[in-house]
Enzyme design. Structure first.
Site, PDB file in Angstrom:
ATOM      1  N   TYR A 160     114.915   4.084  29.390  1.00  0.00           N
ATOM      2  CA  TYR A 160     113.691   4.001  28.588  1.00  0.00           C
ATOM      3  C   TYR A 160     112.641   4.996  29.105  1.00  0.00           C
ATOM      4  O   TYR A 160     112.085   5.787  28.339  1.00  0.00           O
ATOM      5  CB  TYR A 160     113.161   2.561  28.638  1.00  0.00           C
ATOM      6  CG  TYR A 160     111.765   2.394  28.080  1.00  0.00           C
ATOM      7  CD1 TYR A 160     111.541   2.295  26.714  1.00  0.00           C
ATOM      8  CD2 TYR A 160     110.654   2.332  28.935  1.00  0.00           C
ATOM      9  CE1 TYR A 160     110.252   2.152  26.210  1.00  0.00           C
ATOM     10  CE2 TYR A 160     109.373   2.180  28.442  1.00  0.00           C
ATOM     11  CZ  TYR A 160     109.171   2.096  27.077  1.00  0.00           C
ATOM     12  OH  TYR A 160     107.897   1.948  26.583  1.00  0.00           O
ATOM     13  N   LYS A 199     108.026 -10.328  20.976  1.00  0.00           N
ATOM     14  CA  LYS A 199     108.820  -9.490  21.881  1.00  0.00           C
ATOM     15  C   LYS A 199     109.675 -10.370  22.808  1.00  0.00           C
ATOM     16  O   LYS A 199     110.411  -9.853  23.655  1.00  0.00           O
ATOM     17  CB  LYS A 199     107.916  -8.588  22.716  1.00  0.00           C
ATOM     18  CG  LYS A 199     107.237  -7.506  21.885  1.00  0.00           C
ATOM     19  CD  LYS A 199     106.287  -6.671  22.724  1.00  0.00           C
ATOM     20  CE  LYS A 199     107.027  -5.783  23.693  1.00  0.00           C
ATOM     21  NZ  LYS A 199     106.102  -4.891  24.426  1.00  0.00           N
TER      22      LYS A 199
HETATM   23  N1  LIG Z   1     103.560  -3.046  25.289  1.00  0.00           N
HETATM   24  C1  LIG Z   1     103.561  -2.301  26.381  1.00  0.00           C
HETATM   25  O1  LIG Z   1     103.214  -2.790  27.486  1.00  0.00           O
HETATM   26  C2  LIG Z   1     103.960  -0.850  26.326  1.00  0.00           C
HETATM   27  C3  LIG Z   1     103.884  -0.096  27.510  1.00  0.00           C
HETATM   28  C4  LIG Z   1     104.251   1.250  27.467  1.00  0.00           C
HETATM   29  C5  LIG Z   1     104.656   1.826  26.273  1.00  0.00           C
HETATM   30  N2  LIG Z   1     104.754   1.061  25.145  1.00  0.00           N
HETATM   31  C6  LIG Z   1     105.216   1.728  23.911  1.00  0.00           C
HETATM   32  O2  LIG Z   1     104.303   1.437  22.872  1.00  0.00           O
HETATM   33  C7  LIG Z   1     105.011   1.356  21.620  1.00  0.00           C
HETATM   34  C8  LIG Z   1     104.736   0.016  20.976  1.00  0.00           C
HETATM   35  O3  LIG Z   1     105.183  -0.994  21.891  1.00  0.00           O
HETATM   36  P1  LIG Z   1     105.075  -2.521  21.567  1.00  0.00           P
HETATM   37  O4  LIG Z   1     104.748  -3.216  22.828  1.00  0.00           O
HETATM   38  O5  LIG Z   1     104.238  -2.723  20.371  1.00  0.00           O
HETATM   39  O6  LIG Z   1     106.605  -2.834  21.247  1.00  0.00           O
HETATM   40  P2  LIG Z   1     107.297  -3.521  19.991  1.00  0.00           P
HETATM   41  O7  LIG Z   1     108.736  -3.612  20.307  1.00  0.00           O
HETATM   42  O8  LIG Z   1     106.562  -4.763  19.621  1.00  0.00           O
HETATM   43  O9  LIG Z   1     107.055  -2.442  18.843  1.00  0.00           O
HETATM   44  C9  LIG Z   1     107.983  -1.431  18.537  1.00  0.00           C
HETATM   45  C10 LIG Z   1     108.300  -1.523  17.060  1.00  0.00           C
HETATM   46  O10 LIG Z   1     109.217  -0.486  16.730  1.00  0.00           O
HETATM   47  C11 LIG Z   1     110.146  -1.021  15.809  1.00  0.00           C
HETATM   48  N3  LIG Z   1     111.389  -0.258  15.895  1.00  0.00           N
HETATM   49  C12 LIG Z   1     112.296  -0.267  16.915  1.00  0.00           C
HETATM   50  N4  LIG Z   1     113.322   0.531  16.607  1.00  0.00           N
HETATM   51  C13 LIG Z   1     113.054   1.050  15.387  1.00  0.00           C
HETATM   52  C14 LIG Z   1     113.776   1.927  14.517  1.00  0.00           C
HETATM   53  N5  LIG Z   1     114.957   2.419  14.866  1.00  0.00           N
HETATM   54  N6  LIG Z   1     113.231   2.239  13.311  1.00  0.00           N
HETATM   55  C15 LIG Z   1     112.026   1.720  12.947  1.00  0.00           C
HETATM   56  N7  LIG Z   1     111.319   0.879  13.713  1.00  0.00           N
HETATM   57  C16 LIG Z   1     111.836   0.554  14.921  1.00  0.00           C
HETATM   58  C17 LIG Z   1     110.347  -2.473  16.223  1.00  0.00           C
HETATM   59  O11 LIG Z   1     110.843  -3.267  15.158  1.00  0.00           O
HETATM   60  C18 LIG Z   1     108.947  -2.861  16.662  1.00  0.00           C
HETATM   61  O12 LIG Z   1     108.220  -3.433  15.602  1.00  0.00           O
HETATM   62  C19 LIG Z   1     106.467   1.574  21.942  1.00  0.00           C
HETATM   63  O13 LIG Z   1     106.774   2.932  21.707  1.00  0.00           O
HETATM   64  C20 LIG Z   1     106.558   1.257  23.415  1.00  0.00           C
HETATM   65  O14 LIG Z   1     107.626   1.928  24.038  1.00  0.00           O
HETATM   66  C21 LIG Z   1     104.394  -0.258  25.148  1.00  0.00           C
END
Ligand SMILES: NC(=O)c1ccc[n+]([C@@H]2O[C@H](COP(=O)([O-])OP(=O)(O)OC[C@H]3O[C@@H](n4cnc5c(N)ncnc54)[C@H](O)[C@@H]3O)[C@@H](O)[C@H]2O)c1
Length: 334
Positions: A160, A199
């Protein structure tokens, strides 16, 4: 409202991953503050398929979007014909949050395809539409490097984190080759707050410990948790960063944390105070190798270039979050 002089009314905005935690909060931010904006959510939502770690392959959930009155497109960013559904729109702003967000997935092929290959398609769409592009990178790009984590010194230690680091490198090349474009990568640290419930086990420790306490169980922490410190950031500050990123002094990659590390023990203690309990703590050995023992975002450039200023302390964020934690206690994750 977050002030950066942009009036998003009448603007067309794409949020990929908009059924997920951060994306759905952003969708409601625009709906609530700029009712004349056109917000398009693109997300594959959840199927019932799981990875070998038993977590779902995507966490998007319709319940995160109840009350949302913009456009919702169900599509997979890995699928060109799904992406072509976006060609009906010309976007002013693109927020790319869709990703495999589970840091403990080890199927490298699917992570690289989803997080990296699809990013190039999103960059090309932003170029064609002349959109401002803000995308989610991650503190996982730093691996276990010592604090403070600083852009330019990365060492990802899982697929990741590697995928996000490659995204950042692609973005930097794109920025160099397209000087007129605005492209900002936000390296989120540990985000917590409303709409993360779906999640499941990858949601923050804040909601997980909150629900253990509401079950009247002593919160379970790794041994030595008072010394494991992370940079926890409340969702409202993360939304602020997305908005500020739309008008940066320059394109680039920026850390989004508070700059103030706090321990897992702190989370547990603040929750017990807010929930009026005194259940003690149950400690167990940390089973993970390569565990980040300390994170602290260096946010100097985020402040200077984006004008980002975190507002919520861990105490403030948890206090605001507790009503939602209580509301969801005992409800199904399905
Ligand atoms: N929450 C955190 O602490 C955190 C920290 C660092 C980075 N991030 C990044 O921030 C972004 C949002 O994270 P989040 O916490 O909201 O996670 P999340 O998993 O709730 O949101 C990601 C979304 O992407 C969608 N998704 C996944 N694969 C997909 C695909 N192939 N096609 C279309 N949609 C797809 C999922 O259904 C989900 O709704 C992500 O890129 C994550 O890597 C989050």
């Amino acid at each position: 409202m977050i002030n950066n002089d942009i009036n998003f009314n009448d603007k067309t905005i794409l949020i990929t991953g908009g059924a997920g935690f951060i994306g759905s909060n952003l969708a409601f931010y625009f709906q609530d503050n700029y009712p004349d904006s056109i917000v398009v959510v693109f997300d594959c939502f959840r199927s019932e398929i799981t990875f070998s770690n038993n977590n779902l392959t995507s966490f998007g959930h319709y319940k995160n979007l109840i009350g949302f009155n913009g456009v919702v497109i169900c599509g997979n960013i890995n699928n060109k014909s799904d992406l072509s559904l976006l060609n009906d729109y010309k976007f002013d702003y693109i927020f790319h949050h869709a990703a495999i967000s589970d840091t403990r997935v080890y199927d490298q092929e699917i992570i690289m395809k989803t997080n990296v290959n699809a990013f190039t398609d999103i960059l090309n769409k932003a170029k064609d539409d002349n959109s401002v592009l803000v995308y989610a990178s991650s503190a996982a790009t730093y691996g276990t490097l010592p604090s403070p984590q600083t852009v330019g010194k990365e060492n990802p230690e899982n697929p990741y984190g590697f995928s996000k680091f490659i995204m950042d490198q692609i973005a930097c090349r794109y920025i160099n080759n397209n000087k007129n474009m605005t492209i900002v990568g936000l390296r989120f640290f540990n985000v917590y707050g409303p709409k993360e419930f779906y999640k499941g086990s990858t949601a923050s420790m804040v909601i997980q410990l909150g629900h253990q306490i509401l079950d009247r169980k002593a919160p379970r922490l790794f041994k030595g948790s008072e010394k494991i410190e992370r940079d926890f950031i409340y969702i409202k500050d993360v939304i602020q960063s997305n908005i500020k990123a739309c008008k940066p002094h320059s394109s680039g990659i920026y850390n989004i944390g508070t700059g103030k590390p706090r321990s897992f023990q702190d989370i547990s203690d603040i929750l017990q105070k807010e929930l009026g309990t005194n259940l003690g703590t149950e400690y167990f050995p940390n089973p993970f190798d390569g565990y980040q023992m300390h994170t602290q975002a260096n946010i100097n450039s985020s402040k200077e270039v984006l004008g980002f200023k975190p507002i919520y302390s861990l105490e403030d964020g948890i206090k605001l979050y507790v009503p939602e934690i209580k509301k969801l206690h005992g409800s199904s994750n399905k």
